[in-house]
Motif scaffolding. Structure first.
Motif: not given
Length: 507
Positions: A95-124
């Protein structure tokens, strides 16, 4: 690295999740190591992995279809709505916490590295990754923040199959319109379209298919019929809430079970095993006049216990439930439903908005909402129960807990529900409470193991021969058969030879 293919859809609930599950099963049957992936999922039906981490139910279904253990890398971001504009944000199971839609959309790009590392682990680890999109990929106001549709297609170099739902109408316009709103680069990712949930004659549809192919310059790879597949649903768009109960209308049901349909209902997959048993009439109830004369009332999980308790009181269902309980009708609460059955709910940390509320007062228990969420899998046995469910005493059970509150029994309780052991820590503890014919538990999936569902129905009906007793693997075997049926349907109606060519060619 794994080969990839992606299922996108023209809208929510067009069949993306089921098609991804079906492809996972086909690739497994054909000897490949296959895993599902959805970078961001919004759903209230979640699941706790062996590691005690939380993920979306759709990718759990797809992992089961693929014959592998679910892992949060398959769904690195899960959003669980707590209101119309807020969600609990869960990243790689934590859990990262509760967020408003506006806050999440304005910060969601910060999650891209986590998405990449999860996807790349599966690919391997796997030969093929079946990716799933979310909603519509052509929401032009959201495309800049996209992390689940064309963003993932680019990152994964995944060819896309675009799915449209003909059952809701307008399938040609939705497919053509979606492709029209794509950029030329995005259109190049789409290698074919699929029409889903078709009823009727393919011959009558054929002229429309040919005309559409001329407009979009993409092949129609399949027309999938509307089939009945009993597979866990992802969210509240399920047809289970509105569909007719699956029992013979000419005969009175052995067990008439009313499940309260909270506005923020979660983990209603807990009751799928009950709905498939012969003679069970399982209904979802959202108004007092719909209660009827149930043999059992279930209060399920919810993402907002206090908010849904207010709704329960305001629309009159709370009074109806109390009346039935006082008359001896059994009532069973799970997770948030269990919390509601108690005397008091306290929220000192503002987890659900703060304050104190009176519960339904049917169990002598007080719940306090804490900042930390309990997430774990458990195993154990039912305690020595009283009331109508006494026949369940001593039966083995298993399931998982996912909740924010801690509930403490008060003086006057008849007894606890189960002796359980935390699968992660090995710590033994007691779960739940019962008083008379009112029962409460924190365990999701409580009815899935062994013959618990059958024993429950026998206890409610009073007929020990009413429901045949299966083996411990009965529910699992039933689900495996459903995945095979789904795969057979796709093999028949989807051009799998062309799908394999698309997989090999990639982008």
């Amino acid at each position: 690295m794994a080969k990839t293919i992606m299922i996108q859809g023209t809208a929510s609930n067009v069949g993306k999740s089921l098609m991804a599950a079906g492809l996972c099963r086909i690739f497994k049957q054909d000897g490949y190591r296959v895993a599902p992936f959805k970078s961001q999922n919004m759903a209230l039906n979640s699941y706790i992995t062996r590691e005690g981490l939380e993920m979306g139910r759709a990718q759990v279904v797809q992992a089961e279809a693929a014959g592998i253990e679910p892992h949060t890398d398959m769904n690195p971001i899960l959003l669980k709505p707590t209101g119309d504009t807020r969600s609990q944000v869960i990243v790689q199971g934590e859990i990262l916490g509760d967020q408003s839609a506006e806050h999440y959309y304005s910060h969601k790009k910060a999650f891209e590295p986590r998405i990449r590392e999860s996807f790349e682990r599966l690919c391997r680890a796997y030969d093929i990754i079946v990716l799933e999109g979310a909603g519509s990929p052509a929401e032009i106001n959201l495309k800049e923040q996209d992390m689940v549709n064309m963003y993932m297609a680019r990152l994964a170099k995944a060819p896309v199959l675009l799915v449209g739902d003909i059952d809701r109408g307008g399938v040609f316009a939705s497919l053509v319109g979606t492709l029209f709103l794509f950029t030329p680069e995005e259109r190049d990712f789409v290698k074919g379209v699929v029409i889903n949930k078709f009823r009727g004659s393919r011959a009558i549809l054929e002229p429309g298919l040919r005309q559409m192919e001329g407009l979009i310059h993409k092949p129609v790879l399949g027309v999938i019929p509307h089939i009945k597949i009993d597979i866990d649903d992802e969210d509240s768009l399920t047809e289970r809430f509105t569909g007719a109960p699956q029992n013979d209308p000419s005969r009175p049901p052995l067990a008439d079970i009313g499940v309260i349909r909270f506005p923020r209902i979660s983990n209603f997959t807990d009751f799928n095993v009950l709905s498939r048993l012969p003679g069970v009439r399982l209904r979802y109830v959202d108004a007092p006049e719909k209660l009827g004369n149930p043999g059992l009332i279930i209060l399920p999980g919810t993402k907002n216990t206090m908010g849904d308790l207010r709704w329960l009181v305001q629309n009159g269902l709370a009074s109806g439930i109390r009346k039935f309980a006082e008359g001896g009708t059994p009532v069973f609460g799970i997770c948030g439903g269990y919390q509601m059955l108690g005397r008091t709910l306290r929220d000192p940390h503002g987890v659900e908005g703060g304050g104190t509320m009176e519960g339904l007062g049917l169990l002598p228990v007080t719940t306090v909402f804490e900042k930390e969420k309990t997430r774990t899998r458990v195993q154990g046995t039912f305690a020595a129960l009283g009331g109508i469910l006494k026949p369940l005493s001593g039966m083995d059970l298993e399931g998982y807990e996912v909740h924010m509150g801690i509930s403490e029994g008060e003086a006057g309780g008849t007894g606890y529900l189960a002796d359980i052991r935390d699968s992660n820590t090995g710590i033994a503890k007691q779960d739940g409470l019962y008083s008379g014919n009112v029962y409460g538990s924190y365990i999701h999936g409580l009815f899935d193991a062994g013959n618990i569902a059958q024993a429950l129905v026998k206890a409610l009906s009073g007929d020990t021969e009413a429901v045949p007793t299966g083996t411990e693997s009965g529910w699992k075997a039933y689900k495996e058969k459903q995945y095979d049926t789904l795969a057979d349907c796709l093999r028949t109606h989807l051009d799998m030879e062309r799908v394999y060519q698309i997989l090999e060619e990639g982008i």
